[in-house]
Design a protein around this motif. Structure first.
Motif, PDB file in Angstrom:
ATOM      1  N   THR A 132       0.710  -1.176  -0.095  1.00 17.51           N
ATOM      2  CA  THR A 132      -0.043   0.035  -0.014  1.00 17.51           C
ATOM      3  C   THR A 132       1.121   1.225   0.073  1.00 17.51           C
ATOM      4  OG1 THR A 132      -1.851   1.131   1.000  1.00 17.51           O
ATOM      5  CG2 THR A 132      -0.188   0.184   2.698  1.00 17.51           C
ATOM      6  N   ARG A 185       6.144   3.145  -0.748  1.00 19.31           N
ATOM      7  CA  ARG A 185       5.150   1.981  -0.961  1.00 19.31           C
ATOM      8  C   ARG A 185       5.602   1.118   0.334  1.00 19.31           C
ATOM      9  NH1 ARG A 185       4.896  -2.116  -6.142  1.00 19.31           N
ATOM     10  NH2 ARG A 185       2.737  -2.796  -5.590  1.00 19.31           N
ATOM     11  N   VAL A 234      -2.365  -2.323   8.686  1.00 17.56           N
ATOM     12  CA  VAL A 234      -2.355  -1.294   7.550  1.00 17.56           C
ATOM     13  C   VAL A 234      -2.828   0.175   8.209  1.00 17.56           C
ATOM     14  CG1 VAL A 234      -3.357  -0.214   5.530  1.00 17.56           C
ATOM     15  CG2 VAL A 234      -2.668  -2.699   5.703  1.00 17.56           C
ATOM     16  N   ARG A 270      -0.449   3.453   8.798  1.00 15.84           N
ATOM     17  CA  ARG A 270      -0.756   4.790   8.214  1.00 15.84           C
ATOM     18  C   ARG A 270      -0.612   5.783   9.195  1.00 15.84           C
ATOM     19  NH1 ARG A 270      -5.672   2.822   4.208  1.00 15.84           N
ATOM     20  NH2 ARG A 270      -4.631   2.154   2.363  1.00 15.84           N
TER      21      ARG A 270
END
Length: 533
Positions: free
Chosen positions: A279, A330, A338, A342
């Motif tokens: 991600t 990335r 995740v 973040r």
């Protein structure tokens, strides 16, 4: 209308900015003036009505803001390149400026030119607005009535400086049949697209996962350990290599292929339906910005950085790669973590827009204080770095430090560029209106052609010396030598033209390496020239 603007300096400032920035966006054969057009508009208004005058504090704070954020941007590259060939370019730039100061002195004395306007001509020939500001500040302490004269010389020489430098770059590239992209490729500045492939290590490969770039001799990074087609783990750099270990490596296709040959055999690896996902995350956390990949210890936070997008380029991270505000990284992470990753990196466009101005204010204050320190000169006179030189030196140092404790000196890319453009525009608007009356008189005086011609001689001498010595003595390629020439002028319009002409970052490398030395050198050199005259 002009009388109305003369009695309302705030409205006059905004009108000059609006018209100037609009004209600056117009493209003439691949060249746009940008914020520099504000100077021409300000001169036009004040020439038509000399009573249109922006208070000096406006251009003083504008210049300080402009050079400070330039220092923040250029600091890391300046110090990292210095130990390589940067010191050679720094010595060359100092010698070049000394030569050009001597040439300017000869031209002013030889043609009987006005000292203050001639010193301004020198700064205009090298498009040094901070240098011109330094002379203005010096003259204000001697005779304030003459403070507008350097601006006249600057304005007369400025157009020839921009087009003269571009002419040398364009004609030289044509005559030498320069292959811009091939030259950049040979210098390692053309980054091929990044790919990933699987590799099974040879039994004799030993060490740790983090040793693979050294063992292969390639710029790669291992991001996953493949236990089976549906089970992948993060490739912790500290993990010992085991016989037959299978990994996923990232890099350019050439680097990955060479690494596979050196390390083992290629294995077909699929990343669908595995326990890890890729991600992209935007860096906005001040605790992360300014720190290296090694300092972040990403594996301990449950992810690895596979690629970093900085500006328009993607790079493979190394342990000493610095993570900056606005970088798009990335990451490889477990699906359930995740959100945690973040949050760790920030991933907030709102945070990037809501800039913490406290570090900016502290750094700018330190720069202005440094610029106010008088520097004694022989003969009982003194000079100072002023509101141009002090902030850029502090900016360079803080930009290289990146952070001090909990204070992050870096600024998000877009905020940096916005402050830079605004500061330059404010400076040009203010200083342009201060020269209206003198500029109108100069345009009707045939001797103005002498200043224009003298400025063009200095400009061409600077560009040609950078080309000849850069390629023959310093072994630079044409584009990098022209980048050095653009750095000597510190003019964004010239490097913008070179970037459009070449389509590579080779000119940028030369520009960034000498920019700080040229910026500071011209501020000091311009004042020395005036004192010598």
């Amino acid at each position: 209308m002009l009388d109305f603007l003369a009695s309302n300096p705030l409205i006059a400032l905004v009108v000059i900015l609006a018209i100037g920035l609009a004209i600056g966006r117009i493209n003439f054969f691949g060249l746009s003036l940008g914020a520099a057009a504000v100077l021409l508009v300000a001169l036009g208004f004040s020439t038509a009505n000399p009573d249109i005058l922006i208070p000096p504090i406006v251009y003083q704070i504008g210049l300080a803001m402009f050079v400070y954020v330039i220092g923040l941007s250029a600091g890391p590259a300046f110090f990292s390149e210095f130990a390589k060939k940067g010191w050679k370019l720094t010595i060359f730039m100092i010698a070049l400026l000394a030569t050009l100061i001597g040439l300017a002195w000869v031209l002013v004395k030889g043609f009987g030119l006005n000292d203050a306007i001639g010193a301004g001509m020198f700064t205009g020939a090298l498009t040094s607005t901070p240098g011109m500001a330094g002379i203005v500040e010096l003259i204000e302490g001697i005779d304030p009535s003459l403070a507008g004269e350097p601006v006249i010389g600057y304005s007369l020489a400025y157009p020839g400086a921009v087009f003269g430098s571009i002419l040398v770059a364009a004609v030289g590239a044509k005559l030498l049949k320069v292959d811009h992209r091939e030259d950049a490729r040979k210098e390692g500045l053309v980054t091929a697209p990044l790919v990933w492939k699987g590799v099974q290590l040879k039994p004799e490969i030993t060490g740790r996962v983090g040793d693979l770039p050294r063992l292969s001799g390639q710029s790669i990074i291992a991001t996953r350990i493949v236990d089976d087609p549906h089970s992948h783990r993060l490739a912790d750099p500290d993990l010992p290599i085991t016989p037959g270990m299978e990994l996923l490596i990232n890099g350019t296709e050439e680097a990955v292929d060479k690494a596979i040959v050196a390390l083992g055999e290629e294995r077909e690896t699929k990343i669908e339906d595995t326990e890890l996902v890729y991600t992209r995350v935007t860096v906005s956390n001040p605790e992360v910005a300014g720190r290296t990949v090694a300092e972040l210890d990403t594996v301990a936070h449950g992810f690895m950085i596979a690629r970093i997008r900085q500006g328009d380029s993607e790079v493979v991270p190394k342990p000493d790669t610095v993570i900056n505000y606005s970088d798009r990284v990335r990451v490889v992470v477990a699906p359930g973590r995740v959100a945690e990753v973040r949050k760790f990196l920030g991933n907030s466009e709102k945070s990037l827009a809501d800039v913490n101005l406290m570090p900016f204010a502290i750094g700018l204050a330190l720069g202005l204080l440094l610029g106010a320190i008088p520097i004694p000169l022989p003969g009982g006179t003194s000079m100072s770095l002023g509101f141009g030189g002090g902030p850029i030196i502090v900016g360079l140092i803080l930009g290289a430090l990146k952070h001090t404790g909990k204070i992050t000196w870096q600024m998000p890319f877009h905020a940096n560029r916005t402050i830079s453009t605004l500061g330059l525009a404010l400076f040009l608007a203010g200083v342009g209106t201060s020269a209206g009356a003198g500029f109108r008189q100069a345009l009707t005086d045939p001797s103005s052609l002498m200043y224009m011609g003298g400025g063009l001689i200095i400009t061409l001498a600077s560009a040609l010396l950078c080309a000849v010595i850069g390629m023959t003595v310093l072994k630079l390629r044409w584009d990098e030598a022209m980048g050095v020439a653009a750095g000597a002028t510190t003019n964004p319009a010239i490097i913008s033209y070179l970037n459009n002409q070449t389509g590579t970052d080779l000119a940028n490398r030369g520009y960034a390496t000498v920019y700080p030395t040229a910026m500071i050198g011209k501020i000091i050199g311009a004042q020395i020239l005036f004192l010598l005259l």
